[in-house]
Design a protein around this motif. Structure first.
Motif, PDB file in Angstrom:
ATOM      1  N   LEU A 219      42.156  27.773 -19.878  1.00  0.00           N
ATOM      2  CA  LEU A 219      42.817  27.742 -18.566  1.00  0.00           C
ATOM      3  C   LEU A 219      43.920  28.788 -18.429  1.00  0.00           C
ATOM      4  CD1 LEU A 219      43.055  23.859 -18.042  1.00  0.00           C
ATOM      5  CD2 LEU A 219      41.335  25.436 -17.127  1.00  0.00           C
ATOM      6  N   TYR A 220      43.766  29.668 -17.427  1.00  0.00           N
ATOM      7  CA  TYR A 220      44.722  30.744 -17.177  1.00  0.00           C
ATOM      8  C   TYR A 220      45.935  30.185 -16.423  1.00  0.00           C
ATOM      9  CZ  TYR A 220      41.980  34.687 -18.904  1.00  0.00           C
ATOM     10  OH  TYR A 220      41.327  35.590 -19.705  1.00  0.00           O
ATOM     11  N   ARG A 221      46.864  29.641 -17.195  1.00  0.00           N
ATOM     12  CA  ARG A 221      48.104  29.112 -16.631  1.00  0.00           C
ATOM     13  C   ARG A 221      49.144  29.138 -17.726  1.00  0.00           C
ATOM     14  NH1 ARG A 221      45.822  23.275 -15.311  1.00  0.00           N
ATOM     15  NH2 ARG A 221      44.467  24.649 -14.119  1.00  0.00           N
ATOM     16  N   CYS A 222      50.373  28.712 -17.425  1.00  0.00           N
ATOM     17  CA  CYS A 222      51.405  28.745 -18.458  1.00  0.00           C
ATOM     18  C   CYS A 222      51.607  27.367 -19.067  1.00  0.00           C
ATOM     19  CB  CYS A 222      52.703  29.308 -17.897  1.00  0.00           C
ATOM     20  SG  CYS A 222      52.552  31.106 -17.690  1.00  0.00           S
ATOM     21  N   TYR A 223      52.127  27.380 -20.266  1.00  0.00           N
ATOM     22  CA  TYR A 223      52.241  26.157 -21.065  1.00  0.00           C
ATOM     23  C   TYR A 223      53.697  25.969 -21.507  1.00  0.00           C
ATOM     24  CZ  TYR A 223      47.169  26.395 -21.013  1.00  0.00           C
ATOM     25  OH  TYR A 223      45.854  26.434 -20.594  1.00  0.00           O
TER      26      TYR A 223
END
Ligand code: BGN
Length: 364
Positions: A219-223
């Motif tokens: 998933l292309y998102r921030c963590y």
């Protein structure tokens, strides 16, 4: 008497069955009209989207030093304010397909990619129409003379990102001129330019143009922690080349990026800048997070080594000194000239003049 009772019961049963039939009929009629209305809506949307191919939007170019165009509509902005607010998008998007077949042998054209992605707005922007996305993501691609790769990247990534239900924009950060390439400095410039375009990005993903994920569960998102996405590339036999590898595709939230003073500006040519970023993350008390190597798989588009991106001979000593250099060299010291911004249908192209490496001190 019993006959009479039987008759009355039978009559009641018949009435009930009749009522049920009527109800059934009414439901069918309602459903039929609903599906028909959806069909109409679908076709009218399709017709209005399929006009205007492969043209930058009018007034899109922004010359040297002029103001950035105003902010674009927010995620879900096509949803009128009189309607119910959208529900939050699910943590795990429901429409993912998992492993993907990725190949670069069939020819690819921008027109085809555009035709197949009518949902993408000018500048390569998209927000899910049916739910409120959890993050707004700017995807930054350092770039020079790689149009062929870009076509494949857009072809594969737009549908993947749509399925992942994030609001996103694609920014190509194009290095002006033919001086030595500087990936990290381009990404610093991209960070500032993306925020000048839309001030509310939560997350920044930094991707090479030749890397395509083979699984949409990555998933292309921030963590919670800075993310390294490209953990299993085909060119490294689907393994990490070394434990501290942070190259290829990575993602930092706005605060994570600012905490490490952005990326180094002083790595000219190939190599080392990703190791410096890894050092910055560790030295600032953070820890890189990664997907499982069965999910973080990537195909790299094969290519010759680029001109003006020779291995940087200074990289070995530079990565030893991150602790001393990171406070003075980074987003806080960044200097560049904005040359042009063009909104193409599938991406925003930002050309920046980042200068050239300082002259090497004379020997002897
Ligand atoms: C490393 C490079 C990285 C590159 C990877 C994978 C250096 C610094 C000196 C050891 N680092 O060796 O920048 O991403 O290889 O190609 O060269």
């Amino acid at each position: 008497m019993t006959r009479l009772l039987l008759g009355v019961t039978l009559e009641r049963v018949c009435k009930a069955v009749l009522l049920l039939c009527l109800l059934h009929f009414v439901i069918i009629v309602i459903l039929y009209f609903d599906v028909y209305a959806q069909h109409l809506a679908f076709f009218s949307r399709f017709n209005s989207r399929s006009s205007a191919l492969a043209q930058p939007s009018p007034n899109a170019s922004r010359p040297h030093g002029t103001e950035a165009p105003g902010p674009s509509p927010q995620p879900g902005a096509n949803h009128s304010s009189t309607q119910q607010p959208l529900p939050p998008c699910q943590e795990v998007p429901p429409g993912l397909v998992g492993r993907l077949l990725i190949e670069f042998s069939s020819p690819m054209s921008m027109e085809r990619v555009q035709r197949e992605n009518p949902e993408v707005r000018a500048g390569g922007k998209y927000a899910p129409p049916d739910c409120q996305p959890r993050q707004k993501v700017a995807i930054l691609i350092p770039f020079r003379h790689r149009e062929h790769h870009l076509r494949y990247w857009l072809h594969y990534l737009h549908p993947i990102l749509r399925r992942q239900k994030v609001a996103y924009s694609i920014y190509i950060i194009n290095q002006y001129g033919e001086d030595t390439f500087n990936r990290a400095k381009l990404l610093n410039a991209g960070f500032l330019e993306a925020l000048r375009d839309e001030a509310d990005y939560d997350c920044f993903i930094f991707s090479d143009v030749d890397l395509v994920p083979m699984d949409d569960r990555n998933l292309y998102r921030c963590y919670e922690q800075p993310r390294h996405f490209a953990v299993a590339m085909d060119k490294f036999s689907f393994r990490l080349p070394y434990a501290g590898y942070f190259g290829g595709v990575s993602g930092l939230s706005r605060s994570q990026f600012l905490k490490i003073n952005g990326f180094p500006n002083e790595y000219w040519g190939w190599g080392g800048e990703d190791d410096d970023i890894f050092n910055r993350i560790s030295l600032n008390g953070m820890k890189v997070s990664r997907p499982d190597s069965r999910i973080g798989r990537y195909r790299m588009i094969k290519h010759e080594r680029d001109k003006h991106n020779e291995p940087n001979p200074q990289r070995f000593t530079k990565i030893q000194n991150t602790k001393a250099t990171m406070k003075r060299d980074g987003i806080s010291s960044l200097q560049y000239q904005l040359v042009e911004v063009t909104r193409w249908p599938l991406y925003t192209n930002i050309t920046v003049d980042i200068g050239k490496p300082p002259p090497r001190p004379a020997r002897g």
